[in-house]
Design a protein around this motif. Structure first.
Motif: not given
Lengths: 297, 180
Positions: A178, A175, A47-48, A43-45
């Motif tokens: 999305r 996460k 958090f920003k 999982a990416t992003g």
């Protein structure tokens, strides 16, 4: 050729043709081998930013990525019109974060608040996988050190040892979909020096944070650091509560928020927050980060 | 009669084992965007491709998350903000080609490929030149073409529009082995 021969021929010809796979099975076969050949996808992003607001997020710079970050807090809003609602005063922390590998990052920073230097190591222990559900959460560990250098003429005995504090945090994040990510951070803080004997040198706290995406490039962030009562007795400490927006543009992340903490390093905002939301001790502030990439790969 | 039948059987089984299906799971797809401000390069070495030399059909499929970029941040932005790979994980091409392929000849064939690319939930028909090469039983393919992000409903914010090329160069390279 007789008719029989022809029939046999035709029969054989068509029976041969049926052996060939149909288009649909061909595509299915392709999909199967596509999925089978994949390595774990993470999982990416979640958090920003590297920080949710003050609290470290599970995110860290990738290998050979340098992030320059400015965290800025104006004065209290309840200072009133004379101080232009806090805008006349400011504290800031300037920091550099660097990815040694994709899972290990280091960072240094300097805050104007108490003239504090800080450094940390952050390691990504587990990474949440996408879809397959092999690893349901991401976990990172953070070890930090903070050192205040503000001179007190009446306390010349404050040597380096007395001025140092330590942080250890486990960052657990998920996460959920999305748009929504959540984080829980059990925290241990150690202060080499505390104001009174009644105050504990070791503090335990629980940090909580969440990020809700509202558009592709903007999100609402909220963060709360719960410090169980009874650990600090000689002065009043409030739990740090912050809320704000993230706006992302290319290599920049802008975070704009309001918080009741003036410090931006763990021992300062988790264990030394003196502002109360109820009394209007609210600091307006922002974090700006810019990412730079070194090396070819 | 008997000999004829045997011959036919031989041809049939021959056709079947002749493997007009060629397949790979490690094909290459890359795309490149060059602007004065920023060069973007992304590569994927896990492309699945199937070529049917008899029916003159071919199909490609790849996971968008398998594209690697030089900057991790770009990769994250590509997946999250542009192709939305959580919603649309794959890019697929299905199509046909012109020209006959003789699997027994070591030869390079210049072909025309026509088909539909499905990406980000949108279909786009393309016709492009490509080459196929038969060598030692391995069927290699190569194609270079350009795509427009807007054809696939991929919006590019005005803030970064100078950093992303209007036409994205795409390169495909595959080496397929006969399917047993």
């Amino acid at each position: 050729m007789t008719n029989r021969k022809l029939t046999t021929l035709l029969f054989l010809f068509f029976s041969c043709n049926t052996i060939f796979p149909q288009d649909s099975s061909l595509l299915k076969m392709m999909d199967d081998s596509l999925m089978a050949g994949q390595k774990n996808i993470y999982a990416t992003g979640t958090f920003k930013g590297i920080h949710i607001i003050n609290l470290h997020s599970i995110e860290a710079p990738a290998k050979k990525e340098l992030v320059f970050m400015i965290m800025h807090r104006f004065g209290k809003i309840n200072d009133g019109a004379y101080q232009f609602f806090g805008l006349d005063n400011a504290t800031m922390r300037m920091g550099f974060d660097y990815g040694l590998t994709n899972r290990l990052a280091i960072g240094i920073g300097r805050s104007t608040f108490e003239k504090t230097y800080d450094g940390y190591i952050k390691a990504k222990l587990f990474r949440q996988t996408d879809g397959s559900g092999k690893m349901p959460i991401s976990a990172s560990a953070l070890i930090g050190i903070a050192h205040t250098t503000l001179k007190y003429t009446n306390k010349p005995y404050l040597n380096a040892k007395y001025r140092t504090q330590y942080t250890a945090q486990l960052l657990l994040a998920k996460k959920i979909n999305r748009n929504l990510s959540v984080q829980l951070s059990p925290t241990w803080l150690h202060y080499n020096l505390v104001p009174m004997a009644a105050d504990k040198n070791d503090l335990f706290a629980l940090g909580m944070g969440a990020r809700m995406k509202i558009t592709k490039r903007a999100s609402i962030n909220i963060e709360y650091n719960y410090l169980p009562a009874g650990q600090i007795r000689s002065f009043k400490v409030y739990n740090s509560l912050s809320a704000g927006f993230d706006i992302e543009t290319g290599g920049h992340v802008f975070q704009v928020h309001v918080t009741n903490s003036q410090g931006m390093v763990e021992p300062l905002y988790i264990g030394r927050t003196s502002g109360s939301w109820g009394k209007g001790d609210i600091y307006f502030g922002f974090n700006i980060s810019r990412s730079f990439k070194f090396g070819k790969k | 009669m008997k000999e004829q039948l045997l011959l036919l059987l031989f041809i049939c089984t021959g056709l079947y084992t002749n493997a007009q299906l060629y397949i790979t799971k490690t094909g290459f797809a890359g795309f490149y965007s060059k602007t004065p401000l920023e060069d973007i390069k992304a590569e994927n070495n896990q492309v699945v491709a199937i070529i049917d030399t008899e029916k003159k059909q071919l199909a490609f499929s790849m996971l968008l998350k398998s594209f690697t970029f030089r900057k991790a941040l770009m990769q994250e932005h590509f997946n999250e903000n542009y192709v939305e790979s959580d919603k649309y994980p794959k890019a697929v091409f299905k199509g046909s080609f012109t020209g006959d392929i003789d699997v027994y000849k070591q030869q390079v064939y210049n072909i025309q490929v026509e088909g539909i690319i499905t990406l980000h939930g949108a279909d786009k028909k393309i016709t492009i030149p490509a080459t196929l090469e038969m060598r030692n039983g391995v069927l290699s393919g190569m194609a270079k073409f350009q795509l427009v992000p807007q054809d696939f409903n991929i919006k590019i914010p005005s803030l970064v529009s100078d950093k992303i090329a209007k036409l994205i160069d795409v390169e495909i390279r595959i080496e397929c082995n006969p399917k047993k």
